[in-house]
Design an enzyme around this catalytic site. Structure first.
Site, PDB file in Angstrom:
ATOM      1  N   LYS A 285       0.836  -1.195   0.000  1.00 41.51           N
ATOM      2  CA  LYS A 285       0.000   0.000   0.000  1.00 41.51           C
ATOM      3  C   LYS A 285       0.874   1.249   0.000  1.00 41.51           C
ATOM      4  O   LYS A 285       1.845   1.339   0.758  1.00 41.51           O
ATOM      5  CB  LYS A 285      -0.907  -0.028   1.225  1.00 41.51           C
ATOM      6  CG  LYS A 285      -1.872   1.139   1.352  1.00 41.51           C
ATOM      7  CD  LYS A 285      -2.763   0.942   2.581  1.00 41.51           C
ATOM      8  CE  LYS A 285      -3.756   2.070   2.775  1.00 41.51           C
ATOM      9  NZ  LYS A 285      -4.632   1.836   3.946  1.00 41.51           N
TER      10      LYS A 285
ATOM     11  N   SER B 211      -9.300   1.932   3.038  1.00 42.55           N
ATOM     12  CA  SER B 211      -8.423   2.645   2.124  1.00 42.55           C
ATOM     13  C   SER B 211      -7.398   1.744   1.436  1.00 42.55           C
ATOM     14  O   SER B 211      -6.676   2.191   0.554  1.00 42.55           O
ATOM     15  CB  SER B 211      -7.692   3.750   2.887  1.00 42.55           C
ATOM     16  OG  SER B 211      -6.832   3.186   3.891  1.00 42.55           O
TER      17      SER B 211
ATOM     18  N   SER C 235      -9.734  -0.133   7.276  1.00 37.24           N
ATOM     19  CA  SER C 235      -9.155  -0.058   5.940  1.00 37.24           C
ATOM     20  C   SER C 235      -8.465  -1.318   5.452  1.00 37.24           C
ATOM     21  O   SER C 235      -8.091  -1.400   4.282  1.00 37.24           O
ATOM     22  CB  SER C 235      -8.178   1.126   5.856  1.00 37.24           C
ATOM     23  OG  SER C 235      -8.883   2.336   5.959  1.00 37.24           O
TER      24      SER C 235
END
Length: 477
Positions: free
Chosen positions: A78, A154, A178
């Site tokens: 990420k 996210s 997330s």
């Protein structure tokens, strides 16, 4: 040979000699070439360095050097975690390109030392909080089960990348859900470790006292392999504890396990019609494996949702205040809204939120004296269509979404939680449940999730667009 589905399968195939890391990495690159344009998974691809790492892994394995189950496995990161190959953007115009440049976050360094093949940096929401904004120069992530839908945030690119087979596992972060939201919407497994189990330094912060770093992968067993590598004390993170990590018991039996079942607040009126039957079937599976089920309620539910929002907004503003003043328009619209809320939180509000968190943590610890695991739905709805949740500017209405998402509570108390696929809706979209455990009892929830996955195959289902055999058939036609 067909590409393995899980990290565990791929690791076994590498050691049996039926596949090489180079072949796995080439297949991952080919999948990204075919799907990334539609799914918006990557912000930066490291094809050349990934292939070089795969070749090193093959050479080491051939020489008898085995770094463990991640050795030679394609892996996504990420893009709020620093990685030496390229800049970290946090999917924002704001972050200084020099931030994290040329270095790895501790968790990324641990992956690399374990022989993982880093394929690239994947999409997030801006600073892990702002939702998609089509006016900014970043990909719009989409769900491989239906590209019209949101893959969740996210850790959007980690979730859709694992589901689409662009890598076998990836790192995400979780402050209000997330890791678990994209795991739920994309039909994969996601682990939020106990707060303090995994170092969060080298990660652009959202909520200093809420942020967790953890894996998304196909299975609980895959997540356990990743956790074993990334967990452990690191001096750069003052919140990171030095506690041993117990190995999960993967025998498949849940005999004697006490599972607390939560229904209150988790079945709102507009839940998907399949949620109840699918959840009940999952519970029946646990019973068949020997577990004892008891209905429980989560203490201080509403207070924890409020405390999560108050804490996150205040701590996020502490990090972003100067940039927000000087570069307001450069932030995503939804990011500005969340950060600005932090200015409305008084010092007394923040302190009171932390006091209430402690009260709830103590109450949850007492609850776990009565049960070993708590199970509840992750969300009440499957992945929503973008056109159902966005306004005229294309911004997602976050508050409306969180009426149907049940993740924030656990960030606030800090316990470990595993999101596990449990079935599908009538429209063919994944549904998910959460398995929560006592603090630092990741082994318990991983073993519970693995036992469920030994007798079900929801986690092994592959979206049609990511099925190479289906794609080859379509191309031939």
């Amino acid at each position: 040979m067909p590409t393995p589905v899980t990290l565990t399968d791929a690791a076994a195939a590498l050691r049996s000699g039926t596949v090489t890391s180079t072949e796995l990495t080439e297949a991952a690159i080919a999948r990204a070439d075919r799907l990334d344009g539609e799914l918006g998974t990557y912000l930066a691809r490291f094809d050349d360095t990934a292939l070089a790492a795969a070749e090193r892994a093959d050479a080491e394995l051939a020489e008898g050097v085995d770094r463990g189950p991640l050795h030679g496995i394609p892996f996504g990161v990420k893009d709020i975690l620093a990685a030496a190959e390229g800049p970290t953007t946090a999917q924002s115009l704001i972050l200084d390109p020099a931030w994290g440049a040329g270095r790895d976050a501790p968790v990324v360094a641990r992956l690399r030392a374990a022989g993982a093949v880093i394929t690239g940096k994947v999409t997030t929401m801006e600073f892990a909080c702002g939702m998609v904004d089509p006016t900014k120069p970043f990909p719009i992530p989409r769900n491989p089960w239906d590209p019209r839908t949101w893959p969740g945030g996210s850790s959007s690119g980690t979730g859709n990348g694992v589901a689409a087979g662009m890598f076998f596992a990836g790192l995400g972060t979780d402050t209000a859900g997330s890791i678990r939201i994209p795991a739920a919407f994309c039909g994969v497994t996601g682990l939020m470790p106990t707060f303090g189990r995994v170092p969060k330094s080298g990660c652009a912060p959202l909520g200093y006292s809420l942020d967790h770093v953890g894996p998304l992968a196909r299975s609980a067993r895959d997540c356990a392999s990743v956790l074993e590598v990334i967990a452990g004390h690191h001096p750069s993170d003052p919140d990171c504890v030095d506690l041993p990590l117990s190995p999960p018991d993967f025998t498949g039996s849940l005999e004697g396990l006490r599972i607390g079942v939560v229904r209150e607040h988790h079945f709102p009126e507009r839940s998907d019609p399949a949620l109840g039957p699918v959840f009940d079937e999952a519970l029946a599976t646990f019973t068949s494996l020997g577990a004892t089920l008891t209905e429980v309620a989560l203490p201080y539910w509403h207070e924890m949702l409020t405390a999560n929002l108050v804490t996150m907004c205040a701590e996020a503003l502490a990090y972003h205040r100067n940039d927000l003043v000087e570069r307001w328009a450069d932030y995503f619209a939804s990011t500005r809204l969340l950060l600005a809320r932090g200015a409305l939180v008084s010092g007394a509000d923040y302190v009171q939120a932390q006091r209430v968190r402690r009260v709830a943590q103590d109450a949850v610890a007492r609850l776990f004296e009565e049960v070993d695991v708590i199970v509840c739905p992750t969300t009440a709805l499957p992945a929503p269509h973008y056109d159902e949740i966005t306004d005229a500017e294309g911004t997602i209405d976050v508050e409306a979404m969180f009426e149907f998402i049940f993740t924030q509570y656990w960030d606030c108390v800090g316990n470990p939680v595993l999101a596990v696929p449990m079935g599908f809706t009538a429209a063919g979209l994944p549904l998910s449940m959460q398995l929560a455990g006592p603090a630092f009892a990741e082994a318990t929830i991983l073993a519970t999730g693995d036992a469920f996955q030994q007798v079900t195959d929801w986690h092994r289902r592959v979206p049609t667009m990511a099925d190479d055999s289906a794609a080859a058939t379509a191309a031939a036609v």
